[in-house]
Design a protein around this motif. Structure first.
Motif, PDB file in Angstrom:
ATOM      1  N   ASN A   1      98.979  11.546  42.772  1.00 12.74           N
ATOM      2  CA  ASN A   1      99.853  12.706  42.861  1.00 12.74           C
ATOM      3  C   ASN A   1      99.684  13.450  44.178  1.00 12.74           C
ATOM      4  OD1 ASN A   1     100.984  12.334  40.276  1.00 12.74           O
ATOM      5  ND2 ASN A   1      99.214  13.307  39.317  1.00 12.74           N
ATOM      6  N   THR A   2      98.448  13.594  44.610  1.00 10.95           N
ATOM      7  CA  THR A   2      98.187  14.322  45.855  1.00 10.95           C
ATOM      8  C   THR A   2      98.048  13.398  47.069  1.00 10.95           C
ATOM      9  OG1 THR A   2      95.776  14.244  45.556  1.00 10.95           O
ATOM     10  CG2 THR A   2      96.965  16.086  44.526  1.00 10.95           C
ATOM     11  N   LYS A   3      97.984  12.081  46.816  1.00  8.62           N
ATOM     12  CA  LYS A   3      97.752  11.082  47.860  1.00  8.62           C
ATOM     13  C   LYS A   3      96.363  11.238  48.497  1.00  8.62           C
ATOM     14  CE  LYS A   3     102.661  10.799  49.087  1.00  8.62           C
ATOM     15  NZ  LYS A   3     103.649  10.842  50.187  1.00  8.62           N
ATOM     16  N   GLU A   4      95.456  11.880  47.765  1.00 13.89           N
ATOM     17  CA  GLU A   4      94.103  12.065  48.289  1.00 13.89           C
ATOM     18  C   GLU A   4      93.450  10.716  48.536  1.00 13.89           C
ATOM     19  OE1 GLU A   4      89.789  14.093  47.111  1.00 13.89           O
ATOM     20  OE2 GLU A   4      91.463  14.137  45.689  1.00 13.89           O
ATOM     21  N   THR A   5      92.856  10.561  49.700  1.00 13.36           N
ATOM     22  CA  THR A   5      92.192   9.312  50.045  1.00 13.36           C
ATOM     23  C   THR A   5      90.700   9.424  49.765  1.00 13.36           C
ATOM     24  OG1 THR A   5      92.027   7.588  51.739  1.00 13.36           O
ATOM     25  CG2 THR A   5      91.752   9.875  52.477  1.00 13.36           C
ATOM     26  N   PHE A   6      89.956   8.404  50.092  1.00 12.90           N
ATOM     27  CA  PHE A   6      88.534   8.361  49.798  1.00 12.90           C
ATOM     28  C   PHE A   6      87.733   8.968  50.942  1.00 12.90           C
ATOM     29  CE2 PHE A   6      90.734   4.622  48.106  1.00 12.90           C
ATOM     30  CZ  PHE A   6      90.556   4.844  46.759  1.00 12.90           C
ATOM     31  N   ASN A   7      86.600   9.552  50.596  1.00 15.97           N
ATOM     32  CA  ASN A   7      85.717  10.021  51.659  1.00 15.97           C
ATOM     33  C   ASN A   7      84.998   8.828  52.273  1.00 15.97           C
ATOM     34  OD1 ASN A   7      83.355   9.408  50.099  1.00 15.97           O
ATOM     35  ND2 ASN A   7      83.546  11.386  49.050  1.00 15.97           N
ATOM     36  N   GLU A   8      84.245   9.083  53.301  1.00 14.80           N
ATOM     37  CA  GLU A   8      83.636   7.978  54.055  1.00 14.80           C
ATOM     38  C   GLU A   8      82.707   7.139  53.187  1.00 14.80           C
ATOM     39  OE1 GLU A   8      80.948   7.490  58.105  1.00 14.80           O
ATOM     40  OE2 GLU A   8      82.386   9.131  57.963  1.00 14.80           O
ATOM     41  N   ASP A   9      81.920   7.796  52.357  1.00 13.33           N
ATOM     42  CA  ASP A   9      80.993   7.056  51.501  1.00 13.33           C
ATOM     43  C   ASP A   9      81.747   6.206  50.478  1.00 13.33           C
ATOM     44  OD1 ASP A   9      78.270   6.546  50.301  1.00 13.33           O
ATOM     45  OD2 ASP A   9      79.251   7.536  48.599  1.00 13.33           O
ATOM     46  N   GLU A  10      82.804   6.761  49.896  1.00 12.55           N
ATOM     47  CA  GLU A  10      83.593   6.015  48.912  1.00 12.55           C
ATOM     48  C   GLU A  10      84.295   4.826  49.554  1.00 12.55           C
ATOM     49  OE1 GLU A  10      84.775   9.724  45.946  1.00 12.55           O
ATOM     50  OE2 GLU A  10      85.960   9.303  47.752  1.00 12.55           O
ATOM     51  N   ALA A  11      84.831   5.016  50.763  1.00  8.78           N
ATOM     52  CA  ALA A  11      85.495   3.915  51.468  1.00  8.78           C
ATOM     53  C   ALA A  11      84.505   2.808  51.798  1.00  8.78           C
ATOM     54  CB  ALA A  11      86.155   4.435  52.747  1.00  8.78           C
ATOM     55  N   GLU A  12      83.293   3.200  52.172  1.00  9.49           N
ATOM     56  CA  GLU A  12      82.254   2.212  52.481  1.00  9.49           C
ATOM     57  C   GLU A  12      81.915   1.395  51.233  1.00  9.49           C
ATOM     58  OE1 GLU A  12      79.305   0.045  54.431  1.00  9.49           O
ATOM     59  OE2 GLU A  12      80.802   1.382  55.296  1.00  9.49           O
ATOM     60  N   ARG A  13      81.718   2.073  50.133  1.00 15.02           N
ATOM     61  CA  ARG A  13      81.370   1.377  48.892  1.00 15.02           C
ATOM     62  C   ARG A  13      82.536   0.542  48.376  1.00 15.02           C
ATOM     63  NH1 ARG A  13      80.967   4.288  44.784  1.00 15.02           N
ATOM     64  NH2 ARG A  13      81.379   6.392  45.569  1.00 15.02           N
ATOM     65  N   LEU A  14      83.756   1.069  48.512  1.00 13.33           N
ATOM     66  CA  LEU A  14      84.912   0.394  47.954  1.00 13.33           C
ATOM     67  C   LEU A  14      85.314  -0.828  48.769  1.00 13.33           C
ATOM     68  CD1 LEU A  14      87.135   0.619  45.728  1.00 13.33           C
ATOM     69  CD2 LEU A  14      88.517   1.805  47.448  1.00 13.33           C
ATOM     70  N   LEU A  15      85.483  -0.645  50.091  1.00 11.66           N
ATOM     71  CA  LEU A  15      85.996  -1.737  50.915  1.00 11.66           C
ATOM     72  C   LEU A  15      84.929  -2.775  51.217  1.00 11.66           C
ATOM     73  CD1 LEU A  15      88.391   0.262  51.267  1.00 11.66           C
ATOM     74  CD2 LEU A  15      88.633  -0.654  53.574  1.00 11.66           C
ATOM     75  N   ARG A  16      83.848  -2.317  51.837  1.00  5.72           N
ATOM     76  CA  ARG A  16      82.845  -3.300  52.266  1.00  5.72           C
ATOM     77  C   ARG A  16      81.843  -3.627  51.172  1.00  5.72           C
ATOM     78  NH1 ARG A  16      84.761  -0.819  56.666  1.00  5.72           N
ATOM     79  NH2 ARG A  16      83.858   1.181  56.057  1.00  5.72           N
ATOM     80  N   GLY A  17      81.585  -2.653  50.306  1.00  6.05           N
ATOM     81  CA  GLY A  17      80.594  -2.892  49.269  1.00  6.05           C
ATOM     82  C   GLY A  17      81.116  -3.654  48.078  1.00  6.05           C
ATOM     83  N   PHE A  18      82.437  -3.591  47.854  1.00  6.35           N
ATOM     84  CA  PHE A  18      82.971  -4.264  46.663  1.00  6.35           C
ATOM     85  C   PHE A  18      84.205  -5.108  46.927  1.00  6.35           C
ATOM     86  CE2 PHE A  18      85.987  -4.179  43.084  1.00  6.35           C
ATOM     87  CZ  PHE A  18      85.269  -4.974  42.194  1.00  6.35           C
ATOM     88  N   LEU A  19      85.272  -4.508  47.467  1.00  9.08           N
ATOM     89  CA  LEU A  19      86.575  -5.161  47.471  1.00  9.08           C
ATOM     90  C   LEU A  19      86.606  -6.499  48.192  1.00  9.08           C
ATOM     91  CD1 LEU A  19      89.316  -2.411  47.864  1.00  9.08           C
ATOM     92  CD2 LEU A  19      89.115  -4.112  46.066  1.00  9.08           C
ATOM     93  N   SER A  20      86.135  -6.521  49.438  1.00  7.88           N
ATOM     94  CA  SER A  20      86.239  -7.762  50.219  1.00  7.88           C
ATOM     95  C   SER A  20      85.566  -8.923  49.511  1.00  7.88           C
ATOM     96  CB  SER A  20      85.631  -7.556  51.610  1.00  7.88           C
ATOM     97  OG  SER A  20      86.378  -6.635  52.357  1.00  7.88           O
TER      98      SER A  20
END
Length: 461
Positions: free
Chosen positions: A391-410
Motif C-alpha cells: 500500500n505504501t510501497k515501502e521498501t526494505f532497509n539495508e539489513d533486510e535487503a542484505e538478508r533477503l537478496l544475498r542471504g536467501f533469494l539468490s
C-alpha cells in the motif's frame, strides 16, 4: 555418456584461481562454487547434473538458446580459414558482411559500424567519438554527457563515469569528469507531485529534465545523452509514451547527440532487431553487443549515423584514433552472421512480439503475493520489484535487503531450479530475461518457482 566432475576440486580451484566478476569471493571460501557445464534451449545443467531454467539468458545474451551446434560449426570453419586479423587499416570479408548487415537493420542513416569486443567498449567508443566529432566540427567545448539515475553503462572508466550507480563508482574515483544525471523513467516510484499524472505526462516531465540539465550545464558544453531503451539497473524501466520523441526533439534543438545504449535491448530482446525501432526514434549512435552472437563468441559495436561519421571520412588528418585488437574478430563476425540467420529463419523477433504479453501476464499473477509491488518491462525483459508494504510501497532497509537478496533469494531461486538475478541497484528486484526461444511452458515454470520462493521469502522478513 555424462561426464563426471570432481566437484570439490573444481570448487577449490575456482576459489583459488578464478576471480569471478561482480562477485563476493569471500562467500565461496567455505561454500561450493556453482559450476555450469552444459546448456540446451532455455535450460542449463551443473556439474551434479541438475537442470535449471536459464532465466537470464546467461547475462541478457543467449537469444537463440543454448546448444546451437551450427554456431559452433561456423566458428570452427572460420577459425580454420582465418582465425584472426585486425580491422586496423585492413578488412576481412566477415567483418565487411556483418557491418553491412547491421547497417541495413539499423534505422535512419546509421550506416557506419565500428566493432568492439563488448558493450562497455562500445559505450566508451561512443563518448570518445562524440567529443572528437564536436572538435572537428568547430564546437570543441561540447564534451559533457547526460545519463539517467541508477543506469548502468559499463565498467571502463569512461563508461563507468556515465553510469548512474554511486556505489559502483566510489571505489574507482576520481573518474572521468563531466557526466551528469537526470531522473529515470521508473513510473512505479515517480515523484509524488506527479502521482496523479498520466504516463504521457510523466514521460514528458522526465524527458524535459534532460533539457533542464543541458541548460544548467550550457548547451555549448554538452556532447551527448546516453539512454537505454528499457533501463536495466533498478529493474527494467520502460519508456513512457512519447518519452523518446521528446528526447529526440531536445537533442536536435541543442545539437546534442542521442546515444541509444542497446547492449541489452538490441537483437530481439524487445522483439525488434534494434529497440529504438520499437519505440519509434532514430538515435545518432547505437551501442550494442551481447545478443549479436547469442553469446557464442564475444563482439560489440558502435553504429554511427552518416552525419556523425562524415568528418572522419573526409580530410587526411581526421582519424578516429581508437580501436581494439579483437574488434570485428573473424570468428565472432562469422558467428554473428549465422546467429542473425537464425533470427530470420526462425522468426525470433516475431516470436517475442507474439509472446511478450503472455510472459508479462504470467509474471503478473505474482502480484497476488504481499511481497510483489510491481512487474514491469518489455519484450522478454522484466523486473519484479519486491516491497515490504504494497500500500505504501515501502521498501526494505539495508539489513533486510542484505538478508533477503544475498542471504536467501539468490540461493533459493537457484536451488529451486531458476537461474536469474536478484538485484538491489536501486530498489530490490528480480530480473528475468530468458532465451528468446522460450514459450509458455518456460513462463509457467518460472512463475511457479518464483511463487514458491517469494512466498517463503515473505516469512523471513
Amino acid at each position: 555418456m555424462t561426464q563426471q566432475y570432481d566437484n570439490a576440486a573444481l570448487s577449490k580451484s575456482a576459489y583459488d584461481h578464478l576471480w569471478m566478476h561482480f562477485t563476493r569471493m569471500s562467500s565461496y571460501e567455505n561454500a561450493p562454487v556453482p559450476t555450469i557445464v552444459r546448456g540446451e534451449g532455455s535450460y542449463i545443467w551443473d556439474t551434479n547434473g541438475r537442470k535449471y531454467i536459464d532465466g537470464l539468458a546467461g547475462l541478457f545474451v543467449v537469444q537463440a538458446g543454448h546448444g546451437r551446434t551450427e554456431l559452433a560449426e561456423v566458428a570452427r570453419k572460420q577459425a580454420e580459414q582465418l582465425a584472426f586479423f585486425p580491422v586496423w587499416s585492413y578488412a576481412h570479408p566477415k567483418a565487411i558482411e556483418l557491418a553491412e548487415r547491421l547497417a541495413n537493420y539499423a534505422p535512419g542513416d546509421l550506416n557506419k559500424v565500428f566493432f568492439t569486443t563488448g558493450g562497455g567498449e562500445a559505450v566508451e567508443s561512443a563518448w570518445k567519438l562524440a567529443k572528437h566529432y564536436f572538435k572537428l566540427t568547430g564546437k570543441p567545448t561540447k564534451h559533457k554527457v547526460i545519463s539517467r539515475a541508477i543506469a548502468y553503462h559499463g565498467t571502463p572508466h569512461g563508461a563507468l563515469s556515465i553510469t548512474g550507480l554511486p556505489d559502483y563508482k566510489a571505489p574507482y574515483e576520481p573518474l572521468v569528469p563531466s557526466t551528469f544525471r537526470v531522473p529515470n523513467t521508473n513510473e512505479y516510484r515517480k515523484p509524488e507531485f506527479l502521482a496523479d499524472q498520466s504516463p504521457e505526462a510523466f514521460g514528458r516531465w522526465a524527458a524535459d529534465q534532460i533539457e533542464v540539465a543541458i541548460l544548467n550545464e550550457g548547451p555549448d558544453t554538452v556532447a551527448a545523452v546516453f539512454l537505454e531503451p528499457v533501463q536495466n539497473a533498478g529493474g527494467c524501466f520502460p519508456p513512457p509514451p512519447g518519452y523518446f520523441q521528446r528526447v529526440r526533439e531536445i537533442c536536435d534543438q541543442y545539437d546534442v547527440l542521442l546515444v541509444s545504449d542497446e547492449v541489452i535491448c538490441a537483437f530481439g530482446r524487445l522483439g525488434t532487431m534494434f529497440a529504438c525501432d520499437k519505440f519509434d526514434y532514430v538515435p545518432d549512435i547505437i551501442t550494442c553487443a551481447k545478443g549479436m552472437t547469442s553469446g557464442y563468441s564475444p563482439i560489440g559495436a558502435m553504429i554511427v549515423s552518416d552525419r556523425i561519421a562524415e568528418p572522419f571520412y573526409n580530410g587526411s588528418d581526421n582519424v578516429f584514433m581508437h580501436g581494439y585488437t579483437f574488434g570485428g574478430h573473424p570468428v565472432s563476425s562469422a558467428v554473428a552472421l549465422a546467429n542473425l540467420d537464425i533470427f530470420e529463419r526462425e522468426g525470433l523477433n516475431q516470436h517475442v512480439l507474439d509472446n511478450e504479453s503472455k510472459f508479462l501476464s504470467t509474471l503478473q499473477k505474482l502480484q497476488d503475493l504481499p511481497i510483489v509491488g510491481d512487474v514491469r518491462g518489455n519484450g522478454y525483459f522484466y523486473g519484479i520489484e519486491m516491497v515490504k508494504d504494497k500500500n505504501t510501497k515501502e521498501t526494505f532497509n539495508e539489513d533486510e535487503a542484505e538478508r533477503l537478496l544475498r542471504g536467501f533469494l539468490s540461493t533459493a531461486l537457484y536451488d529451486n531450479g531458476l537461474y536469474c538475478r536478484a538485484d538491489d541497484r536501486g530498489d530490490p528486484v528480480i530480473q528475468l530475461s530468458p532465451p528468446l526461444t522460450s514459450d509458455q511452458g518456460v513462463f509457467d515454470e518460472i512463475e511457479q518457482i518464483l511463487r514458491g520462493v517469494l512466498t517463503e521469502a515473505w516469512t523471513k522478513l
